[in-house]
Design an enzyme around this catalytic site. Structure first.
Site, PDB file in Angstrom:
ATOM      1  N   GLU A 327       0.863  -1.151   0.097  1.00 42.59           N
ATOM      2  CA  GLU A 327      -0.025  -0.108   0.020  1.00 42.59           C
ATOM      3  C   GLU A 327       1.049   1.166   0.086  1.00 42.59           C
ATOM      4  O   GLU A 327       1.858   1.380   0.889  1.00 42.59           O
ATOM      5  CB  GLU A 327      -1.058   0.098   1.166  1.00 42.59           C
ATOM      6  CG  GLU A 327      -2.128  -0.843   1.288  1.00 42.59           C
ATOM      7  CD  GLU A 327      -2.832  -0.849   2.450  1.00 42.59           C
ATOM      8  OE1 GLU A 327      -4.089  -1.289   2.333  1.00 42.59           O
ATOM      9  OE2 GLU A 327      -2.590  -0.132   3.463  1.00 42.59           O
ATOM     10  N   CYS A 328       0.686   2.274  -0.966  1.00 41.40           N
ATOM     11  CA  CYS A 328       1.387   3.422  -0.817  1.00 41.40           C
ATOM     12  C   CYS A 328       2.742   3.338  -0.792  1.00 41.40           C
ATOM     13  O   CYS A 328       3.551   2.776  -1.922  1.00 41.40           O
ATOM     14  CB  CYS A 328       0.911   4.455   0.029  1.00 41.40           C
ATOM     15  SG  CYS A 328       1.166   6.104  -0.212  1.00 41.40           S
ATOM     16  N   GLY A 329       3.546   3.435   0.021  1.00 40.68           N
ATOM     17  CA  GLY A 329       4.967   3.359   0.314  1.00 40.68           C
ATOM     18  C   GLY A 329       5.437   1.892   0.127  1.00 40.68           C
ATOM     19  O   GLY A 329       6.223   1.610  -0.603  1.00 40.68           O
ATOM     20  N   MET A 332       5.530   1.448  -3.498  1.00 35.66           N
ATOM     21  CA  MET A 332       6.635   1.798  -4.172  1.00 35.66           C
ATOM     22  C   MET A 332       7.889   1.231  -4.060  1.00 35.66           C
ATOM     23  O   MET A 332       8.630   1.049  -4.988  1.00 35.66           O
ATOM     24  CB  MET A 332       6.892   3.379  -3.637  1.00 35.66           C
ATOM     25  CG  MET A 332       5.828   4.408  -3.989  1.00 35.66           C
ATOM     26  SD  MET A 332       5.818   5.771  -2.757  1.00 35.66           S
ATOM     27  CE  MET A 332       7.497   6.533  -2.788  1.00 35.66           C
ATOM     28  N   THR A 427      -1.140  -0.931  -4.229  1.00 35.60           N
ATOM     29  CA  THR A 427      -2.075   0.354  -4.603  1.00 35.60           C
ATOM     30  C   THR A 427      -1.451   1.377  -3.998  1.00 35.60           C
ATOM     31  O   THR A 427      -0.712   1.071  -2.977  1.00 35.60           O
ATOM     32  CB  THR A 427      -3.497  -0.073  -4.046  1.00 35.60           C
ATOM     33  OG1 THR A 427      -3.676  -0.190  -2.426  1.00 35.60           O
ATOM     34  CG2 THR A 427      -4.029  -1.445  -4.291  1.00 35.60           C
TER      35      THR A 427
END
Length: 436
Positions: A327-329, A332, A427
């Site tokens: 999720e998010c970080g 990435m 995501t």
């Protein structure tokens, strides 16, 4: 029977969190059991609440959650003496389009639970106008009841007197006035407050805030203003399926943004969670059947993550046979490359083709409704997931198959679709709840 109160304000940045922590600790010091909640999608404040009260705090969110879910979550306060719900942004600030049970505004929670609102007003640069603002908030929505006001950052005794007189004329109780006090300012960074677990002196800071507030605020009057509250019994309304039976969860200063209610729901459904630290070059537990990388601050630790070969090789080996989700970080880090604020490009895990840059900063903020085009851990294809996105990183490349069609709160389709490749999914939004 618990007494319930909502802490809110006309806007962000006026001292809601500091007052919430101070009241919670001050009442706890008096021997009361205090339960806190956070209204809205904030994954940082609940850890501060827990530090102040000794009890876990969770989020309640009217855009993403139905009433049964909210009732279930707040029922944990049934054995408390005082229940405090800290708001987000301004009292009536939410999105334009209604979600599951509201717009995400703090006022939705206040009206739903029947708890009066304690307003934090910062009258800097004004005097009597502060009373007009408070009166407007009091009268804006009939179902929301105002308990009174605490003034924050008053400049002088004369300033305080002017504001108090105006509030008294408006029929609004003033429970106290706080002069400026730099010693209790909570440090911040680009995504909000520096996390509680990163602050070694957080206990002392909260103690000082409690002492300061007890000196300037009538704690007994505030407590009397709270509403007696009888929690409604509610079955588990979380509608959460754990992503696996044994979950390897990344957890350290770079991977810490996960909603507490999600972890509790996973455990309540029988899942076992084992944590590991990518920053300590740890790999996910080989006995786990799914790996979950939450958001956090990988952009601040990109060089270290890139150098931690054991973590990256272990994660890749795990993904060969079992699902991995970020999720998010975390998303990435599952990608190919992350460029930090200095423009240095760091190699990430390479399980997805995603390339992101923190050097090209642009804020992405808001609620998200995702319709899954393919399964992800814990959720079937076609599921409608509600979450929230907040980051400053820019997508340079997102070449993999889209995981979902993602809409913002207005219904507009956005570019942050998430990705899937093999056993790996990711995501940019943080999951809050799944639609029933």
């Amino acid at each position: 029977m618990p007494a319930g109160l909502v802490i809110s304000a006309p806007a962000s940045g006026v001292g809601k969190t500091t007052l919430t922590l101070a009241l919670a600790r001050a009442w706890r010091n008096r021997g009361l059991n205090v339960q806190c909640f956070k209204s809205g999608p904030d994954y940082i404040d609940p850890a501060f609440h827990a530090a102040a009260t000794g009890r876990a705090s969770v989020n309640v969110d009217s855009w993403a959650m139905d009433r049964a879910t909210i009732s279930h979550l707040v029922s944990r306060g049934a054995d408390a003496d005082v229940v405090l719900a800290e708001g987000s942004m301004g009292l009536f600030d939410g999105v334009a389009a209604r979600g599951v049970s509201g717009t995400g505004a703090t006022a939705d929670i206040a009206e739903m639970l029947g708890w009066p609102v304690l307003l934090v007003i910062d009258p800097s640069g004004q005097a009597q106008t502060a009373a007009a603002i408070a009166a407007g908030l009091r009268d804006y929505r009939p179902g929301v009841r105002l308990a009174g006001v605490v003034l924050n950052r008053v400049a002088s005794q004369r300033h305080e007197d002017l504001v108090r007189r105006a509030l008294d004329d408006a029929g609004i109780a003033v429970f106290g006035a706080l002069p400026r006090h730099a010693e209790i300012n909570l440090p911040k960074r680009h995504l909000g407050l520096v996390q509680a677990e990163e602050q070694a002196e957080i206990g002392k800071l909260i103690d000082e805030a409690a002492r300061f507030v007890a000196e300037h605020v009538d704690l007994d009057a505030v407590l009397r203003s709270a509403a007696s509250w009888s929690p409604q019994s509610a079955a588990n309304g979380l509608n959460v399926t754990p992503p696996g039976q044994r979950i390897a969860l990344a957890r350290d200063a770079a991977f810490s943004f996960v909603y507490p209610h999600m972890l509790e729901a996973w455990r309540a459904a029988g899942a076992d969670i084992s944590t590991f630290s990518p920053l300590a070059d740890e790999a996910p537990d080989a006995s786990a059947d799914v790996c979950w990388l939450p958001g956090g601050y990988p952009e601040l630790h990109a060089g270290k993550i890139a150098a931690n070969a054991h973590f990256r090789s272990g994660l890749r080996a795990f993904a060969e046979t079992r699902p991995v989700h970020g999720e998010c970080g975390g998303y990435m880090v599952l990608g190919t490359a992350l460029t930090d604020a200095d423009g240095v490009c760091h190699e990430m895990a390479g399980l997805l083709g995603l390339e992101t840059s923190f050097a090209k900063r642009r804020m992405h903020l808001g609620y998200r409704l995702a319709e899954l085009a393919a399964p992800m851990p814990g959720h079937r294809a076609g599921a409608r997931l509600r979450g929230h996105e907040f980051h400053y990183s820019t997508i340079l490349a997102q070449p993999d198959t889209a995981l979902a069609v993602v809409h913002d709160a207005t219904g507009a389709v956005i570019a942050e679709t998430g990705s899937r490749r093999g056993n790996t999914t990711g995501t940019f939004f943080h999951l809050i709840a799944e639609d029933r």
